[in-house]
Scaffold this active site. Sequence first.
Site, mmCIF file in Angstrom:
data_model
loop_
_atom_site.group_PDB
_atom_site.id
_atom_site.type_symbol
_atom_site.label_atom_id
_atom_site.label_comp_id
_atom_site.label_asym_id
_atom_site.label_seq_id
_atom_site.Cartn_x
_atom_site.Cartn_y
_atom_site.Cartn_z
ATOM 1 N N HIS A 223 25.225 37.529 33.542
ATOM 2 C CA HIS A 223 26.117 37.194 34.650
ATOM 3 C C HIS A 223 26.056 35.708 34.979
ATOM 4 O O HIS A 223 25.134 35.001 34.547
ATOM 5 C CB HIS A 223 25.761 38.020 35.891
ATOM 6 C CG HIS A 223 24.382 37.751 36.406
ATOM 7 N ND1 HIS A 223 23.258 38.366 35.904
ATOM 8 C CD2 HIS A 223 23.934 36.888 37.350
ATOM 9 C CE1 HIS A 223 22.192 37.913 36.515
ATOM 10 N NE2 HIS A 223 22.564 37.002 37.401
ATOM 11 N N ASP A 225 25.916 33.269 38.269
ATOM 12 C CA ASP A 225 25.616 33.370 39.703
ATOM 13 C C ASP A 225 26.812 32.992 40.573
ATOM 14 O O ASP A 225 27.083 33.626 41.582
ATOM 15 C CB ASP A 225 24.412 32.488 40.050
ATOM 16 C CG ASP A 225 23.120 33.080 39.507
ATOM 17 O OD1 ASP A 225 23.133 34.260 39.073
ATOM 18 O OD2 ASP A 225 22.104 32.372 39.504
ATOM 19 N N HIS A 281 23.395 34.018 32.229
ATOM 20 C CA HIS A 281 22.007 34.453 32.001
ATOM 21 C C HIS A 281 21.797 35.919 32.369
ATOM 22 O O HIS A 281 22.667 36.545 32.984
ATOM 23 C CB HIS A 281 21.050 33.586 32.836
ATOM 24 C CG HIS A 281 21.247 33.762 34.313
ATOM 25 N ND1 HIS A 281 22.138 33.012 35.043
ATOM 26 C CD2 HIS A 281 20.691 34.619 35.202
ATOM 27 C CE1 HIS A 281 22.113 33.397 36.304
ATOM 28 N NE2 HIS A 281 21.240 34.370 36.436
ATOM 29 N N ARG A 291 6.854 42.903 38.074
ATOM 30 C CA ARG A 291 7.265 41.495 38.036
ATOM 31 C C ARG A 291 7.695 41.093 39.450
ATOM 32 O O ARG A 291 8.592 41.726 40.024
ATOM 33 C CB ARG A 291 8.434 41.359 37.072
ATOM 34 C CG ARG A 291 9.025 39.960 36.900
ATOM 35 C CD ARG A 291 10.356 40.138 36.202
ATOM 36 N NE ARG A 291 10.936 38.954 35.616
ATOM 37 C CZ ARG A 291 11.835 38.180 36.216
ATOM 38 N NH1 ARG A 291 12.183 38.423 37.466
ATOM 39 N NH2 ARG A 291 12.379 37.170 35.574
#
Length: 313
Positions: A223, A225, A281, A291
């Site tokens: 996508h 941002d 990204h 994470r």
Amino acid sequence: MAAKQRISRKPPPLNKQSAKSEQKTSPEVRGKTAFSSLDWRRIIIRIAMMFAIMLVVYLSKDAPLVPFASQQENVGIRSVAVQCSKDYEEELKRFPGCTPMKCGRVVFDTLVKRSEVSALLHIAERGLALGGSSGGASILDLHSGALSHGNAFVNIFKLEEAKNTFTMEDFKIYSHVKDKIHAAIANQFGINKKDLFLTYPTFFSRITAAPPQTIHDEYWHPHVDKETYESFHYTSLLYLTDYGLHFEGGRFIFVDKDANKTVEPRAGRVSAFTSGSENLHHVERVTKGTRYAITVSFTCDPKYAIKDPTLQR
Ligand SMILES: *[C@@H]1O[C@H](CO)[C@@H](O)[C@H](O)[C@H]1NC(C)=O
């Protein structure tokens, strides 16, 4: 006669042997002669075809991932310029001196202190322990109070059990680290810090390998941002845990035409980039472990500026 026969018989075995060996060798010799003409050509054609097939397989295969910053390496500051997309054209006049004219990516490994990382990780763990997505991706936004909860969100500041979860010190550290990132991005992209504003959403994220339950759990799709949030100009991420140590998968991947580039999460690492389509990204699916990261977003448009969070309510 018998002796003669015997004598005469003796040589025949020899002759036979030699005849046999001739018979044995002669096809080989004949083969060898053929080898050097017809078979050699076949072999060469076959080898050439094998190479052609290997080339096709190689070209149709994804190019390998190129690490931009690996987890093991302290890169200090590492940056790369990328050609800006046309996404900013209209905004260049509205926000001169802030709208990206030089686009790129940068990783800072020495901006955030170890003690700050552990304090922030502790905030994330405490906050997210009060909620959490039923799928793999949970967020905690200390600005709006949004906290993933099951398949939806709640306001953490309205939760009775969250009353004594955070201290003033927590918010102080959070704001201080955010300010350092703000200054580093302004400096890196050659803009005035006062022309750049923190924006929504800025949040903690916790990702596990749990199967997705809602669209909010699907972080792995490539996508842009700025397409998701039009107000975005610069996106940054602060990693609170280590790739390969605390979790597997979960690498950040810039999707480029030549080869995709990875930023491997390293505790304390800040990765920042311009938010347009020059920086398409995604994050790899986490396959193991947990994470933690913080997404810190910036805009040039004061209309979308958000304030520091405060201990409240
Ligand atoms: C880069 O990643 C994208 C998205 O996962 C993928 O479709 C593409 O094939 C990759 N490109 C290369 C060159 O590996």
